[in-house]
Design a protein around this motif. Structure first.
Motif, short mmCIF file in Angstrom:
data_model
loop_
_atom_site.label_atom_id
_atom_site.label_comp_id
_atom_site.label_asym_id
_atom_site.label_seq_id
_atom_site.Cartn_x
_atom_site.Cartn_y
_atom_site.Cartn_z
N MET A 1 2.50 7.11 2.65
CA MET A 1 2.42 6.30 3.57
C MET A 1 2.85 4.97 3.08
O MET A 1 2.84 4.53 1.83
CB MET A 1 0.83 6.14 3.80
CG MET A 1 0.26 7.26 4.48
SD MET A 1 -1.59 7.19 4.22
CE MET A 1 -2.09 8.91 4.34
N LEU A 2 3.13 3.87 3.94
CA LEU A 2 3.61 2.43 3.27
C LEU A 2 2.79 1.60 4.20
O LEU A 2 2.93 1.47 5.65
CB LEU A 2 5.19 2.43 3.37
CG LEU A 2 5.49 1.19 3.16
CD1 LEU A 2 5.31 0.47 1.99
CD2 LEU A 2 7.07 0.78 3.35
N PHE B 1 7.80 0.71 10.75
CA PHE B 1 6.29 0.97 10.28
C PHE B 1 5.68 1.49 11.56
O PHE B 1 5.14 2.71 11.52
CB PHE B 1 5.69 -0.29 9.99
CG PHE B 1 6.02 -0.98 8.73
CD1 PHE B 1 5.34 -0.65 7.70
CD2 PHE B 1 7.02 -2.01 8.61
CE1 PHE B 1 5.57 -1.05 6.32
CE2 PHE B 1 7.26 -2.48 7.43
CZ PHE B 1 6.54 -1.98 6.17
N GLY B 2 5.55 1.06 12.74
CA GLY B 2 5.00 1.49 14.01
C GLY B 2 3.88 0.79 14.40
O GLY B 2 3.39 0.81 15.56
N SER B 3 2.90 0.31 13.63
CA SER B 3 1.62 -0.25 14.02
C SER B 3 1.40 -1.44 12.98
O SER B 3 2.08 -1.57 11.99
CB SER B 3 0.49 0.82 13.95
OG SER B 3 0.80 1.89 14.94
N ILE C 1 1.95 -1.21 9.25
CA ILE C 1 1.58 0.13 8.61
C ILE C 1 2.47 1.40 9.08
O ILE C 1 2.50 1.26 10.33
CB ILE C 1 0.00 0.46 8.54
CG1 ILE C 1 -0.51 0.17 10.10
CG2 ILE C 1 -0.61 -0.50 7.50
CD1 ILE C 1 -1.91 0.54 10.26
N THR C 2 2.45 2.56 8.48
CA THR C 2 2.77 3.81 9.12
C THR C 2 1.85 4.65 9.49
O THR C 2 2.12 5.40 10.41
CB THR C 2 3.73 4.26 7.95
OG1 THR C 2 3.10 4.83 6.76
CG2 THR C 2 5.25 3.66 7.42
N PHE C 3 0.41 4.42 9.03
CA PHE C 3 -0.66 5.18 9.50
C PHE C 3 -1.79 4.48 9.15
O PHE C 3 -2.03 3.59 8.51
CB PHE C 3 -0.70 6.37 8.67
CG PHE C 3 -1.89 7.27 8.93
CD1 PHE C 3 -1.95 7.77 10.07
CD2 PHE C 3 -2.86 7.34 8.29
CE1 PHE C 3 -3.04 8.78 10.55
CE2 PHE C 3 -4.12 8.19 8.26
CZ PHE C 3 -3.92 9.07 9.55
N TYR C 4 -2.68 4.42 10.33
CA TYR C 4 -4.09 3.71 10.28
C TYR C 4 -5.16 4.76 9.48
O TYR C 4 -5.56 5.56 10.25
CB TYR C 4 -4.69 3.43 11.67
CG TYR C 4 -5.86 2.63 11.53
CD1 TYR C 4 -6.21 1.37 11.12
CD2 TYR C 4 -6.96 3.19 12.09
CE1 TYR C 4 -7.40 0.86 11.16
CE2 TYR C 4 -8.16 2.58 12.23
CZ TYR C 4 -8.38 1.41 11.80
OH TYR C 4 -9.57 0.75 11.78
N PRO C 5 -5.48 4.33 8.43
CA PRO C 5 -6.18 5.32 7.68
C PRO C 5 -7.69 5.73 8.08
O PRO C 5 -8.28 6.84 7.80
CB PRO C 5 -6.30 4.79 6.24
CG PRO C 5 -6.33 3.34 6.36
CD PRO C 5 -5.24 2.90 7.54
N TYR C 6 -8.30 4.75 8.80
CA TYR C 6 -9.65 5.20 9.09
C TYR C 6 -9.66 5.98 10.64
O TYR C 6 -10.61 6.34 11.05
CB TYR C 6 -10.09 3.76 9.42
CG TYR C 6 -10.24 3.08 8.25
CD1 TYR C 6 -11.21 3.03 7.15
CD2 TYR C 6 -9.43 1.92 8.28
CE1 TYR C 6 -11.08 2.40 6.07
CE2 TYR C 6 -9.35 0.96 7.07
CZ TYR C 6 -10.31 1.36 5.93
OH TYR C 6 -10.20 0.63 4.97
N MET D 1 0.96 -1.05 0.04
CA MET D 1 0.02 0.21 0.28
C MET D 1 1.04 1.25 0.02
O MET D 1 1.63 1.50 1.00
CB MET D 1 -0.84 -0.02 1.27
CG MET D 1 -1.56 -1.05 1.26
SD MET D 1 -2.93 -1.60 2.86
CE MET D 1 -1.51 -1.96 3.78
N PHE D 2 0.96 1.83 -1.21
CA PHE D 2 1.83 3.16 -1.20
C PHE D 2 1.45 3.98 -2.54
O PHE D 2 1.15 3.25 -3.46
CB PHE D 2 3.37 2.31 -1.48
CG PHE D 2 4.23 3.55 -1.58
CD1 PHE D 2 4.84 4.19 -0.46
CD2 PHE D 2 4.64 4.05 -2.77
CE1 PHE D 2 5.93 5.04 -0.74
CE2 PHE D 2 5.66 5.18 -3.08
CZ PHE D 2 6.27 5.66 -2.09
N PRO D 3 1.49 5.10 -2.48
CA PRO D 3 2.06 6.18 -1.30
C PRO D 3 1.04 6.47 -0.55
O PRO D 3 1.29 7.43 0.56
CB PRO D 3 2.42 7.28 -2.15
CG PRO D 3 1.67 7.46 -3.38
CD PRO D 3 1.33 5.99 -3.57
N ILE D 4 -0.25 5.85 -0.51
CA ILE D 4 -1.44 6.19 0.53
C ILE D 4 -1.87 4.72 1.04
O ILE D 4 -1.76 3.82 0.38
CB ILE D 4 -2.41 7.13 -0.04
CG1 ILE D 4 -3.24 6.43 -1.13
CG2 ILE D 4 -2.07 8.47 -0.50
CD1 ILE D 4 -4.52 5.68 -0.81
#
Length: 259
Positions: free
Chosen positions: A148-149, A207-209, A225-230, A44-47
């Motif tokens: 984001m990745l 990543f972080g999460s 993931i680097t970010f949780y989109p929800y 999943m990149f770049p978002i």
């Protein structure tokens, strides 16, 4: 197709996709054609996350980017860089503003083409060793490029009640199924164990999460993931961007068995 071997481990890679990882002939990766998902891994990149409610637009410092769910990288093809008996390197290269055909159009998307306003090079490496399977990602591009990745591997499940274990909780498969398409968030975490017939340990760097996703009982996606989109409205997805520093960023995931 690339086949990797190390001691009692084997991995098979097709066009950059991990389609098999076996230890002592036990298959740990979800197989295409089985219920649940048509793939075995992707990026999943770049978002990360859906964009339909934002008219498939994501804000960047260089203007609006046209992105469908989980980004345009998965619409591009990998090229082989190098390979050995136990490792292989692939890459994708993108030139800013290039129109990329969207495979979801027209059935699932109104956007025929996607684009991103930055150049980038994306490298993906698989390596087998005594520690297990290592999957590395190296992102090269313009300094301060937002992105984001997420890595999206799917694992086989063979028992009725597998458990996902983090440092502070145990998560059942039913709990993941209950969240549905949004995916179950595991915040601030760099290690997860999947206890099924055998135990898989998954560790990450950078990543972080994690997100956990499935809609069936025979597989589960454990996604660093680097970010949780929800966490935000789709119109504010840009709030989850990481910035590229020193023109390169490195992310790692390690899969080991029985640890």
């Amino acid at each position: 197709m690339i086949n990797l071997f190390f001691e009692k481990q084997s991995a098979r890679i097709e066009a950059g996709e991990l389609v098999s990882y076996k230890v002592n002939d036990h298959e740990y990766i979800h197989q295409k054609g089985n219920p649940g998902w048509r793939n075995s891994d992707t990026e999943m990149f770049p978002i990360i996350g859906p964009t339909a409610e934002a008219n498939f637009r994501v804000k960047t410092p260089k203007g609006m980017a046209v992105q469908d769910q989980h980004g345009l990288l998965r619409e591009m093809e990998y090229t082989l860089v190098s390979s050995t008996t136990n490792s292989v390197v692939f890459k994708k290269e993108y030139k800013a503003g290039t129109a990329i055909k969207n495979s979801k159009f027209p059935a699932k998307s109104s956007q025929e083409f996607l684009q991103w306003p930055y150049d980038f090079e994306f490298n993906k490496t698989f390596k087998l060793s005594s520690d297990g399977l290592e999957v590395n990602f190296v992102i090269k591009g313009e300094q301060e490029m937002p992105f984001m990745l997420g890595y999206h591997p799917a694992f086989n499940l063979v028992t009725e009640k597998p458990v996902i274990i983090t440092r502070d909780k145990k998560i059942t498969l039913d709990e993941v199924l209950a969240v549905g398409s949004r995916a179950y968030e595991v915040e601030n975490c760099n290690k997860i164990q999947l206890k099924d017939k055998n135990t898989i340990a998954i560790k990450t760097e950078g990543f972080g999460s994690f997100m956990l996703w499935t809609e069936v009982k025979n597989m589960i996606c454990i996604e660093p993931i680097t970010f949780y989109p929800y966490a935000v409205a789709q119109e504010k997805l840009h709030e989850g961007f990481t910035r590229l520093k020193n023109e390169k960023a490195v992310f790692k995931m390690f899969i080991s068995i029985g640890k």
